[in-house]
Enzyme design. Structure first.
Site, short mmCIF file in Angstrom:
data_model
loop_
_atom_site.label_atom_id
_atom_site.label_comp_id
_atom_site.label_asym_id
_atom_site.label_seq_id
_atom_site.Cartn_x
_atom_site.Cartn_y
_atom_site.Cartn_z
N SER A 106 19.79 31.27 55.64
CA SER A 106 20.20 31.07 54.31
C SER A 106 19.08 30.31 53.46
O SER A 106 18.31 29.67 53.96
CB SER A 106 21.30 29.77 54.18
OG SER A 106 21.56 29.27 53.04
N THR A 155 22.54 37.64 48.31
CA THR A 155 24.01 37.31 47.98
C THR A 155 24.39 37.39 46.55
O THR A 155 23.68 36.83 45.71
CB THR A 155 24.25 35.86 48.65
OG1 THR A 155 24.00 36.20 49.92
CG2 THR A 155 25.68 35.71 48.62
N LYS A 251 25.17 41.43 49.70
CA LYS A 251 26.10 40.68 50.41
C LYS A 251 26.82 39.92 49.40
O LYS A 251 26.76 39.58 48.23
CB LYS A 251 25.54 39.55 51.19
CG LYS A 251 26.44 38.65 51.90
CD LYS A 251 25.81 37.76 52.91
CE LYS A 251 27.08 36.91 53.41
NZ LYS A 251 27.34 35.74 52.76
N HIS A 275 32.45 35.76 50.66
CA HIS A 275 32.09 34.58 50.91
C HIS A 275 32.81 33.69 51.78
O HIS A 275 32.85 32.34 51.62
CB HIS A 275 31.47 33.75 49.57
CG HIS A 275 30.18 33.23 49.62
ND1 HIS A 275 29.11 33.52 49.16
CD2 HIS A 275 30.08 31.85 50.21
CE1 HIS A 275 28.29 32.70 49.31
NE2 HIS A 275 28.72 31.71 49.88
C1 FNR Z 1 28.61 30.12 53.94
N1 FNR Z 1 28.24 31.32 53.23
C2 FNR Z 1 27.04 31.55 52.89
N2 FNR Z 1 26.75 32.96 52.33
C3 FNR Z 1 25.37 33.04 51.92
O1 FNR Z 1 25.07 34.23 51.75
N3 FNR Z 1 24.47 31.89 51.87
C4 FNR Z 1 24.79 30.63 52.35
O2 FNR Z 1 24.05 29.53 52.12
C5 FNR Z 1 26.16 30.55 52.65
N4 FNR Z 1 26.55 29.15 53.10
C6 FNR Z 1 27.86 29.11 53.70
C7 FNR Z 1 28.34 27.76 54.17
C8 FNR Z 1 29.31 27.74 54.92
C9 FNR Z 1 29.78 26.38 55.68
C10 FNR Z 1 30.22 28.84 55.22
C11 FNR Z 1 31.35 28.64 56.08
C12 FNR Z 1 29.84 30.18 54.66
C13 FNR Z 1 29.31 32.73 53.75
C14 FNR Z 1 28.96 33.32 55.13
O3 FNR Z 1 27.49 33.73 54.88
C15 FNR Z 1 29.82 34.29 55.42
O4 FNR Z 1 30.17 35.42 54.33
C16 FNR Z 1 31.32 33.84 55.48
O5 FNR Z 1 31.07 32.51 56.25
C17 FNR Z 1 32.11 34.90 56.57
O6 FNR Z 1 33.29 34.30 56.71
P1 FNR Z 1 33.73 33.52 57.90
O7 FNR Z 1 33.36 34.20 59.06
O8 FNR Z 1 33.42 32.42 58.06
O9 FNR Z 1 35.11 33.68 58.05
#
Ligand code: FNR
Length: 382
Positions: A106, A155, A251, A275
């Site tokens: 990230s 993203t 994304k 997300h």
């Molecule tokens: C995320 N997600 C996310 N996406 C991204 O592009 N950059 C980021 O910094 C973050 N940070 C983030 C923190 C936390 C705690 C979570 C749970 C999620 C979204 C992540 O990449 C992804 O799209 C989702 O988590 C997918 O869903 P599930 O697998 O958590 O159900």
């Protein structure tokens, strides 16, 4: 630690982390309906049990953007991972490389891209959030490329932060956030020790130069809201393309029209994602959005998906709906919080094992054979 499912990791993470952090990982936007549907719609998909198909050669291997992988799984970009375990991004990267799958780092990680690349024996993927300072953004992309990141995941579903009420309640964001977090952290001395809170100061490594004296963690969501660029639009892909020569993946696509725009602008892939239900509550679950997108653009670019994937069986379901690869968000975050690098390794072993079983019992030997024909059409298992 004995684990038999993501539920065990989640429970261990809940016991270990201060509440503001567990809620940050576990929670979603508004009433968390999309978050719940991501999980439920996927789990409700019924599969066809097939028999006597010679499944003695089941293999989970796949390739994504020219990389050979042990399975079509990527650790999703998850912000603040270095708060769940000590130098958490590095621990996750070691587990991912050992298993032969990529970690997507990230933008808002604690460890910066150089530190994580050094810990990783496989090329990283790098996730991009665009901050208002474009000169800085160009530098950051150059740093990620120099560190050896191969694939850029841009993203696009967070031009503004979603309304996450759990974060407001537990002290992750809003007034008095820092104070409430300190109080909660005091009740979790083991966590404070494990993440090394008394040692090296925690900050957002990649974006440290633009933090201007802050850590970025005092009011994390407030900082995101102030610094992310909401004016971002499709034509910005041009300068991103200029700065990034490798594969570019968009994304946060949930609509076939947006997926077609990504094709028109020359993207190499999209991640069908909402997300993890953390942005707009009430949008479609990814399991429901994916088939139309795969049908619209699946022959023109690589369609990945995430959201609600909690097992290798869920990975197989996403592949059956048309994804070529699947990202794990919360599942990996819980595992890391529960048991560090070993936890992520355990999770990835579990996912692979579950994939093998699901493939064998649906009668397929190769990832390339997984398609809609393994689904019991229109029938819910729920
Ligand atoms: C995320 N997600 C996310 N996406 C991204 O592009 N950059 C980021 O910094 C973050 N940070 C983030 C923190 C936390 C705690 C979570 C749970 C999620 C979204 C992540 O990449 C992804 O799209 C989702 O988590 C997918 O869903 P599930 O697998 O958590 O159900």
């Amino acid at each position: 630690m004995i684990v038999s499912s993501t539920t065990d990791f989640r429970e261990a993470a809940r016991r270990k982390l201060p509440r503001f952090l567990f809620d940050y990982i576990d929670g979603g936007a508004y009433a968390e309906r999309t978050l719940a549907r991501n999980v439920d719609d996927l789990a409700d998909l019924a599969l066809r049990q097939r028999v006597l198909k010679d499944v003695s050669r089941v293999s989970t291997t796949a390739s994504l953007f020219g990389q050979e992988l042990s399975m079509p799984v990527v650790l999703a970009p998850v912000g603040l991972t270095g708060m769940y375990a000590r130098r958490g991004e590095c621990q996750a990267a070691r587990a991912a490389s050992a298993k032969g799958v990529p970690l997507c780092l990230s933008t808002v990680s604690v460890c910066d891209v150089d530190e994580v690349a050094a810990a990783s024996s496989r090329p990283l993927w790098f996730q991009l959030y665009v901050l208002r300072d474009r000169v800085f953004m160009r530098d950051l992309l150059a740093r990620a490329a120099a560190a050896g990141a191969t694939t850029l995941v841009f993203t696009v579903d967070m031009p503004v932060p979603g309304a996450r009420y759990r974060d407001a309640h537990s002290g992750m964001s809003g007034p008095h956030a820092s104070l409430r977090r300190i109080m909660q952290a005091m009740g979790r001395p083991q966590w404070a020790w494990d993440v090394g809170l008394m040692g090296r100061p925690h900050t957002l490594g990649n974006v440290a130069p633009v933090l201007k004296g802050h850590t970025g963690l005092e009011d994390f969501m407030g900082w995101l809201g102030a610094n992310f660029d909401p004016s971002i639009q499709w034509k910005d892909l041009e300068w991103i393309r200029e700065c990034w020569k490798g594969p570019l993946v968009i994304k946060g696509v949930l609509d076939p029209e947006d997926a077609k725009a990504a094709v028109d602008l020359g993207a190499d892939g999209v991640v069908v994602s909402n997300h993890g239900g953390r942005q707009l509550d009430g949008v479609l679950s990814t399991a429901r959005a994916l088939p139309a997108i795969a049908q619209a653009v699946g022959d023109k670019l690589t369609v990945l998906a995430d959201g609600g994937v909690r097992s290798g069986l869920d990975v197989v379901r996403m592949l059956a709906l048309g994804a070529k690869g699947v990202m794990l968000g919360r599942a990996a975050a819980y595992a890391l919080a529960a048991n560090g690098q070993a936890g992520v390794s355990q999770l990835l072993d579990l996912v692979e094992k579950e994939m093998r079983v699901a493939m064998a019992l649906t009668g397929v030997n190769a990832v390339s054979e997984i398609d809609g024909s393994i689904l019991a059409n229109g029938i819910s298992a729920g």
